[in-house]
Design an enzyme around this catalytic site. Structure first.
Site, PDB file in Angstrom:
ATOM      1  N   ASP A   1      47.079  50.143  20.891  1.00 40.64           N
ATOM      2  CA  ASP A   1      46.546  51.466  21.252  1.00 40.64           C
ATOM      3  C   ASP A   1      46.528  51.752  22.757  1.00 40.64           C
ATOM      4  OD1 ASP A   1      44.595  49.686  22.042  1.00 40.64           O
ATOM      5  OD2 ASP A   1      42.955  50.632  20.948  1.00 40.64           O
ATOM      6  N   HIS A   2      46.656  50.734  23.589  1.00 43.77           N
ATOM      7  CA  HIS A   2      46.457  50.920  25.028  1.00 43.77           C
ATOM      8  C   HIS A   2      47.738  51.258  25.803  1.00 43.77           C
ATOM      9  CE1 HIS A   2      42.335  49.721  24.702  1.00 43.77           C
ATOM     10  NE2 HIS A   2      42.178  49.545  25.981  1.00 43.77           N
TER      11      HIS A   2
ATOM     12  N   ASP B   1      37.599  44.021  24.088  1.00 42.71           N
ATOM     13  CA  ASP B   1      37.463  45.335  24.695  1.00 42.71           C
ATOM     14  C   ASP B   1      35.967  45.630  24.737  1.00 42.71           C
ATOM     15  OD1 ASP B   1      39.329  48.098  25.089  1.00 42.71           O
ATOM     16  OD2 ASP B   1      37.210  48.413  24.668  1.00 42.71           O
TER      17      ASP B   1
ATOM     18  N   ARG C   1      33.860  56.752  29.792  1.00 41.64           N
ATOM     19  CA  ARG C   1      33.836  56.169  31.132  1.00 41.64           C
ATOM     20  C   ARG C   1      34.484  57.133  32.114  1.00 41.64           C
ATOM     21  NH1 ARG C   1      35.289  50.137  30.579  1.00 41.64           N
ATOM     22  NH2 ARG C   1      33.143  50.109  29.847  1.00 41.64           N
TER      23      ARG C   1
ATOM     24  N   SER D   1      35.248  47.496  31.973  1.00 41.12           N
ATOM     25  CA  SER D   1      36.091  46.904  30.942  1.00 41.12           C
ATOM     26  C   SER D   1      35.941  45.390  30.897  1.00 41.12           C
ATOM     27  CB  SER D   1      37.551  47.271  31.207  1.00 41.12           C
ATOM     28  OG  SER D   1      38.410  46.518  30.410  1.00 41.12           O
TER      29      SER D   1
ATOM     30  N   ARG E   1      38.255  43.272  30.647  1.00 40.14           N
ATOM     31  CA  ARG E   1      39.551  42.636  30.915  1.00 40.14           C
ATOM     32  C   ARG E   1      39.426  41.320  31.678  1.00 40.14           C
ATOM     33  NH1 ARG E   1      41.055  47.741  34.440  1.00 40.14           N
ATOM     34  NH2 ARG E   1      40.621  48.543  32.383  1.00 40.14           N
TER      35      ARG E   1
END
Length: 755
Positions: free
Chosen positions: A95-96, A160, A448, A643, A645
């Site tokens: 999806d990213h 995520d 965000r 995030s 990440r």
């Protein structure tokens, strides 16, 4: 895409006896959070309750979920672990990596072509190791999880930060780094500091223009971006039970913006209806039988101040629609005061783009309420005066809302439907702008809105609101418009007023989809080849990080002293850098390029102590690495918020940064640093931040006796020849210290599996 009914049966079968044991241990009524967390503890219960905010606990999650940007690195790490198959049910969601530019069809086709080797890698590695694979276009991970895998009383981790969305279906769902996901997929426990519990009592009932989104916008204003750190928010009360399941998901989803570990609602009739509406009647019937165990105890909710670490009360009947921003999701404005704030603050009142959808607000209910505004606009002779985009959350939602005519209504007023993907919410947006240097305003129903988050432009003032408020403001083309009180002028010059939005929680005809986009893994993946080209610029197999040398760290160069907000977006930007998420060397060229240097108030400009020249952060660090010199990064409050990440931790580790010293850490980022064998430290006295000078060489001593709760010493060697030293704190427990010594948690996993 089976939802593991046997696993869920087992969870529910063990709940009554497990909760009885927990109640005996605590000697008091239990919150829902305690019931779920304690029932997932890996070993026998301790002799006394874990101390909230202090005790580290090992848990056994029921599921792992990964989005495509973070899954690349997580699975590259998992490949080193030596297992033939993941130990728990796991999925990957593409999806990213889809950039929003022209529209759904064109954008998806372009993404599949541009990202072909990444998608092939994720598909093949999922096929080999028993992981469910959701193809590009299937939808946004969190919406897909809510529709297919989330279940009341379960524990899920995901790579995520908005994994927390599943709390809307009564699940403890927590965002983690890829290293944590790798651990759990490898069959090891997952560690978490036992969170504090914040109770949010909701009374009354939503009506009119107010929606579930306004609940979390209000809470964000109360708690700020740091107020939920190391805490779980547990929502309860008759107001909570009145909210739709997907509305609850919206609230939980954006709880990530206040630093919360996660948020959760107790199981109720709305959740049961949603499970049945998404073809999970079996789960609903099981959950209905154990409902009392899927909610906090009655005594807790009757006298909540006795059981929660903090209590917030919100009357939904009195709640106004809110608009939050700009530049931070916790700057909360009731709509009655927002127009005055726009004028007083000098924010650009002209609205250039309105965007609805995303993982936060893309449910059938969200789309139907917004579409009711669009339908009114058509009948009243209105079209949008701003650009207007719609992002469905999943192919199932997209197919259903198209069938029911909603997408057509958006298109009639000038809206553009984007692919079922994250897109502009994460900076994957080829925005149309005639002058990127001009101050401008956009409004979204996303979660965000940090500077440069959506379009990479520091001049963009991004605001957050509900989809229906965004739709109304896009029709007005102006931030000062209040749809509750103000009129618009239509194409005939007539004054018209929008009526309250109307929507449906679930589609009357049920959900429908031709191809949900799911690929089941091979039953036996031993012969499946994982596709990674040695010459790839986007994928790179990993080498283990080296172990600690067994000595104190001396002669560290100060790489940067970051000033103010330094999120994971500042440390490892998204947007165009997403294409390198599977190539550690290449993506490390974005390391800390968004952080503000405290010595010159510039980004991506730090002093190279080898040349006395100011250069790019990664360029300077690569020179230190080439010469075998370690370095240190110094930061401000809540360093690494945003995030989940892990690249923000892996890049400094890969380039030779040894220590990150800050005033305070965001939870996920601190854990990510520890997992990669980094030394994550905090100031005892926050004013010591000011003692660190630009040309300092720094020593960290006390590592030979590195122990939980024992401070280390930092020595500043100034270029004047003088020295200063002070104590620094750490939060490492015994297991995390072993990660540091081994050079990273993955090194320990590998050694255990081989043994």
């Amino acid at each position: 895409m089976a939802f593991d009914i046997e696993m869920i049966k087992n969870v529910y079968a063990n709940l009554p006896s497990g909760i009885a044991a927990i109640r005996k241990l605590t000697g008091k009524p239990l919150t829902l959070t305690e019931k779920i967390l304690y029932s997932h503890v890996t070993e026998n219960l301790p002799s006394k309750p874990y101390e909230r905010g202090k005790s580290y606990v090992d848990f056994n999650p029921d599921r792992v979920a990964m989005q495509d940007a973070t899954a690349q690195m997580a699975l590259l790490q998992f490949m080193q672990a030596g297992r033939p198959k993941v130990a728990v049910p796991s999925t990957v969601h593409c999806d990213h990596l889809i950039t929003a530019k022209s529209g759904a069809k064109e954008d998806l086709e372009r993404a599949i072509k541009v990202n072909e080797e990444v998608y092939n890698f994720l598909s093949s590695v999922s096929n080999k190791y028993g992981i469910g694979f959701w193809k590009p276009g299937a939808g946004i991970i969190h919406q897909v999880l809510l529709e297919n895998y989330a279940f009341p009383g379960g524990l899920m981790i995901g790579t995520d930060s908005h994994t927390v969305n599943a709390g809307g279906l009564g699940m403890i769902a927590i965002g983690v780094g890829g290293a944590d996901a790798c651990d759990v997929m490898a069959g090891l426990p997952w560690e978490l500091k036992m969170p504090k519990i914040i109770g949010v009592k909701l009374t009354g009932k939503l009506s009119g223009w107010t929606s579930s989104k306004d609940v979390i916008l209000k809470v964000a204003g109360i708690l700020t971006v740091k107020g939920g750190t190391d805490a779980i928010l547990e929502y309860f009360g008759e107001g909570a039970d009145s909210l739709s399941c997907t509305g609850k998901g919206t609230i939980c989803n954006m709880g990530a913006e206040i630093g919360a570990t996660t948020s959760v609602f107790g199981y109720d009739k709305k959740m049961s209806e949603y499970l049945r509406g998404t073809d999970r009647k079996d789960i609903a019937e099981l959950a209905d039988k154990v409902m009392e165990h899927l909610r906090g105890d009655k005594e807790v909710y009757e006298t909540p101040a006795n059981y929660f670490d903090q209590l917030i009360e919100i009357n939904l009947s009195e709640l106004e629609p809110h608009i939050n921003g700009p530049f931070t999701p916790d700057l909360a404005w009731p709509i009655s005061k927002f127009s005055a704030a726009v004028k007083e603050k000098g924010w650009p009142s002209k609205l250039e783009v309105g965007l609805i959808g995303s993982c936060t607000n893309s449910s059938y209910e969200d789309i139907s309420r917004s579409a009711s505004i669009a339908k009114q606009a058509i009948s009243k002779g209105l079209k949008v005066k701003s650009e207007f985009t719609i992002t469905p959350g999943s192919e199932q939602v997209r197919y259903t809302v198209e069938r029911d005519g909603f997408l057509g209504e958006f298109e009639k007023i000038g809206g553009v439907v984007l692919a079922n993907a994250c897109g502009p919410c994460i900076g994957q947006w080829a925005r149309h702008s005639s002058d990127p240097n001009r101050k401008n305003s956009i409004i979204t129903s996303f979660n965000r809105n940090f500077a440069k988050r959506n379009d990479g432009n520091p001049n963009t003032h991004a605001f957050v609101a509900s989809p229906e408020i965004v739709t109304a403001l896009a029709l007005a083309g102006n931030l000062s418009f209040n749809p509750l009180t103000d009129y618009l002028q239509n194409e005939k010059g007539e004054k018209v007023k929008l009526e309250e939005p109307k929507g449906l929680e679930l589609p009357p005809k049920g959900f429908s989809v031709e191809d949900a986009g799911y690929q089941a893994p091979s039953a036996n993946g031993s012969s499946v080849e994982v596709l990674v080209s040695p010459s790839s610029e986007r994928l790179q197999l990993l080498d283990p990080f080296p172990a600690w040398e067994g000595t104190d760290l001396k002669g560290l160069k100060l790489l940067i002293k970051a000033k103010g907000k330094c999120t994971t977006d500042h440390i490892s930007m998204a947007g165009p850098w997403l294409k390198f998420r599977g190539h550690l060397d290449n993506i490390s060229n974005n390391m800390l390029i968004g952080a503000l240097n405290a010595f010159n108030d510039k980004t991506d400009s730090v002093k190279n102590q080898l040349t006395d020249e100011y250069e790019s952060v990664p360029k300077v660090q690569r020179q230190y690495k080439t010469r075998g010199m370690g370095s240190i990064v110094v930061g401000d409050e809540n360093y690494g918020e945003g995030s989940s990440r892990e690249h923000a931790a892996m890049e400094p580790r890969f380039l030779g940064v040894r220590v990150v010293l800050v005033k305070s850490f965001a939870r996920i980022h601190e854990t990510n640093l520890k997992k990669q064998g980094m030394l994550a430290l905090t100031f005892v006295n926050k004013d010591d931040y000011n003692k660190i000078l630009e040309n300092d060489t720094i020593d960290v001593t006390g590592l030979k006796s590195f122990s939980p709760g024992v401070q280390l010493t930092l020595i500043l060697n100034h270029d004047s020849g003088s020295k200063e030293e002070f104590k620094v704190n750490h939060s490492y427990n015994a297991q995390q210290i072993e990660w540091f010594k081994a050079g990273g948690a993955l090194n320990i996993i590998r050694s255990k599996i081989k043994a």
